[in-house]
Design a protein around this motif. Structure first.
Motif, PDB file in Angstrom:
ATOM      1  N   GLY A  72       0.905  -1.207  -0.035  1.00 49.46           N
ATOM      2  CA  GLY A  72       0.066   0.035  -0.006  1.00 49.46           C
ATOM      3  C   GLY A  72       0.783   1.321  -0.160  1.00 49.46           C
TER       4      GLY A  72
ATOM      5  N   ALA B  14      -1.770   9.339  -2.798  1.00 47.55           N
ATOM      6  CA  ALA B  14      -2.596  10.340  -2.226  1.00 47.55           C
ATOM      7  C   ALA B  14      -2.084  11.612  -1.696  1.00 47.55           C
ATOM      8  N   SER B  15      -0.777  11.554  -1.203  1.00 48.69           N
ATOM      9  CA  SER B  15      -0.208  12.858  -0.885  1.00 48.69           C
ATOM     10  C   SER B  15       0.267  13.708  -2.127  1.00 48.69           C
TER      11      SER B  15
ATOM     12  N   SER C  61      -6.667   9.407   6.482  1.00 48.17           N
ATOM     13  CA  SER C  61      -6.561   8.027   6.648  1.00 48.17           C
ATOM     14  C   SER C  61      -5.619   7.247   5.613  1.00 48.17           C
ATOM     15  N   ARG C  62      -4.786   8.164   4.772  1.00 55.52           N
ATOM     16  CA  ARG C  62      -4.183   7.831   3.704  1.00 55.52           C
ATOM     17  C   ARG C  62      -3.226   9.018   3.489  1.00 55.52           C
ATOM     18  N   GLY C  63      -1.715   8.366   3.234  1.00 54.59           N
ATOM     19  CA  GLY C  63      -0.810   9.560   2.770  1.00 54.59           C
ATOM     20  C   GLY C  63       0.483   9.454   3.691  1.00 54.59           C
TER      21      GLY C  63
ATOM     22  N   GLU D  92      -2.242  16.250   6.521  1.00 53.76           N
ATOM     23  CA  GLU D  92      -2.274  14.936   6.840  1.00 53.76           C
ATOM     24  C   GLU D  92      -2.246  14.244   8.415  1.00 53.76           C
TER      25      GLU D  92
ATOM     26  N   ALA E 190      -0.388   3.905  -2.665  1.00 48.73           N
ATOM     27  CA  ALA E 190      -1.706   4.485  -2.447  1.00 48.73           C
ATOM     28  C   ALA E 190      -1.209   5.517  -1.463  1.00 48.73           C
ATOM     29  N   HIS E 191      -0.366   5.387  -0.464  1.00 47.40           N
ATOM     30  CA  HIS E 191      -0.099   6.577   0.547  1.00 47.40           C
ATOM     31  C   HIS E 191       0.722   7.862  -0.379  1.00 47.40           C
TER      32      HIS E 191
ATOM     33  N   TYR F 199      -0.172  10.573   7.072  1.00 48.18           N
ATOM     34  CA  TYR F 199      -0.960   9.447   7.998  1.00 48.18           C
ATOM     35  C   TYR F 199      -0.022   8.545   8.572  1.00 48.18           C
TER      36      TYR F 199
END
Lengths: 243, 280
Positions: free
Chosen positions: B74, B81-82, B222-224, B217, B77-78, B227
């Protein structure tokens, strides 16, 4: 009536008056030099003629037509080349006519005329001071003006380059039949280039004196007649050539 | 038309610089990597020797292992997202900065009306906006994007205004001499002349956008990468915190390199004292 008529009743910077009741007429095809000490308003006068300084009480007529700002019939070569550093030499030269319509042949011919063949794609940072000033002259000529104003155009280059540029100006002006108004503080330059010299006082007011330069062209430097004219000009400023 | 640019003395010097560029860049890259490599080696040795507690400062090899693990679990995804938040916030803030900066610089009335208020807003510390943004927009994406946009806005606004105001009067006079209408004068004289300051503003804005993204964040996400930082702290996983920091450093550096490359390309006409010297 002269081809270029200039009347400045009053020009001030704040409370300080720099030009007053000055009348000048330049004939078609004539090279007229304005001589005077720093601060006597020579450059200001050129800005007024070019339409760049309109905060004054003045009138400029070109071939009988009253001008109300910068005019396509008047070209200007500034003291510094003032080239746009992000444009090539070709784009600087054609700046006044729009970037996209510059015919390469016209640029090339103009570069040949000012002694810079093959420099069309060079950037200003690649030019020496003298080369940059040649480009500035080419830019001043590109729109085919009938009048060329020059504000101490050769004051920032070395002596040899200055002489070459003076000869270039004399040749181009003669070949194109240009009317030239040259501001300079160099008496030798004024004598070498001009048909007539107008002397300005530091005190605002009418011209101190004017003197026709009746030397034949092309002119040699340093002849006896030129020295005599220089002596007479200096005498107007209460200076002696021998001093 | 034939050109003879290479005959020019200054250009000849430039050509020599260009000729050496291929050799100079790897050397510059090696020099740039030397300090981080030494620090990493020092940290590895210090932790392995027990000089630093491993739970507070995990060895770089463990951080690297964490990064490898996350790469399959994942991380994209982080990072995505950022990066998306930074991109959107930067575009919004920089776009507004360009627009308002130009209006303020070119219109005296607008300057009197807008600039004092904007300068006052600029003085507000970034975190002071957070409670208000949470109140107004909740904890969804919007407050994060707005916070990033605020961070990106001011450097661009300042760059544009100072760039336009600092344009050499003598160049503007040339434009006026050729009777350029105001929009053409802006496009052909003011904008290129102000470009160095504008690009500096954009570079600073992009760097601030990454900082503001982390702030946003850390507060609610919840993501990034922010986070991940928060998660690492809550679970006492210093390796996760450090992995997120490394990723932030790399992403910030890569985006800055992209801006620097754009700057070099657009400002190749500048005659700077650095000449062809490269920064990595």
């Amino acid at each position: 009536m002269s081809f270029l008529e200039i009347e400045v009743d009053d020009k001030r910077f704040g409370a300080r008056q720099v030009l007053r009741q000055l009348r000048l007429g330049v004939e078609a095809g004539e090279i007229l030099s304005l001589l005077g000490a720093s601060g006597c308003g020579k450059s200001t006068l050129l800005s007024i003629v070019a339409g760049l300084d309109r905060d004054c009480n003045a009138r400029v007529r070109l071939d009988g037509r009253l001008l109300d700002g910068p005019d396509a019939g008047i070209g200007f070569v500034f003291q510094e080349p003032r080239l746009f550093p992000w444009l090539t030499v070709a784009d600087n030269i054609s700046f006044g006519a729009g970037l996209r319509n510059a015919p390469a042949q016209a640029i090339s011919a103009l570069l040949d005329e000012v002694g810079l063949p093959g420099y069309a794609e060079a950037l200003p940072k690649q030019l020496s001071g003298g080369q940059a000033q040649r480009v500035a002259i080419a830019r001043g000529l590109y729109t085919r003006p009938s009048v060329l104003l020059l504000d101490e155009p050769f004051s920032a280059v070395d002596a040899i380059t200055r002489m070459k540029l003076q000869d270039l100006l004399a040749r181009v002006a003669r070949e194109r039949g240009l009317t030239v108004l040259l501001v300079t503080h160099d008496i030798d330059e004024a004598v070498h280039l001009s048909d007539r010299v107008v002397l300005l006082d530091r005190q605002p007011g009418p011209a101190r004196a004017e003197m026709p330069i009746g030397l034949a062209r092309p002119r040699m430097r340093g002849g006896a007649a030129a020295s005599d004219l220089k002596r007479r000009i200096l005498a107007h400023f209460d200076l002696d050539l021998a001093a | 038309m034939t050109t003879r640019v290479l005959d020019l003395p200054r250009d000849a010097a430039g050509a020599r610089v260009d000729g050496r560029r291929g050799l100079r860049l790897p050397r510059a890259l090696l020099a740039a990597l030397l300090l981080p490599a030494l620090l990493l080696a020092g940290a590895e040795i210090a932790v392995r020797a027990g000089a630093v507690p491993a739970n507070l400062m995990p060895p770089p090899s463990e951080v690297a292992a964490t990064l490898v693990y996350f790469a399959g679990h994942g991380l994209a995804a982080h990072v995505g997202a950022s990066t998306l938040r930074v991109a959107l916030g930067f575009l919004g803030g920089a776009g507004a900065g360009l627009l308002l900066g130009a209006v303020v610089a070119l219109h005296r009335g607008a300057r009197g009306l807008l600039d004092p208020s904007l300068q006052a807003l600029r003085a507000i510390p970034s975190l002071a906006w957070v409670p208000l943004l949470l109140l107004w927009f909740g904890i969804d994406e919007l407050p994060k994007l707005v916070l990033i946009a605020i961070g990106a806005f001011f450097p661009v606004y300042t760059g544009v205004t100072s760039g336009f105001e600092g344009v050499d009067r003598k160049l503007v006079e040339v434009g006026l001499l050729y009777r350029l209408p105001p929009p053409v004068l802006v496009r052909r004289v003011l904008l290129p002349a102000a470009l160095p300051a504008i690009l500096t503003g954009l570079r600073n804005a992009l760097s601030l956008a990454w900082m503001f993204m982390v702030a946003a964040e850390l507060i609610a996400a919840s993501r990034g990468l922010g986070y991940l930082l928060s998660d690492g702290r809550e679970t006492s996983r210093a390796d996760i915190v450090l992995a997120a920091i490394v990723l932030l450093a790399l992403l910030g550096k890569f985006s800055d390199m992209a801006m620097l490359a754009l700057e070099r390309r657009l400002l190749a006409w500048r005659d700077t004292h650095l000449g062809g010297m490269e920064r990595v």
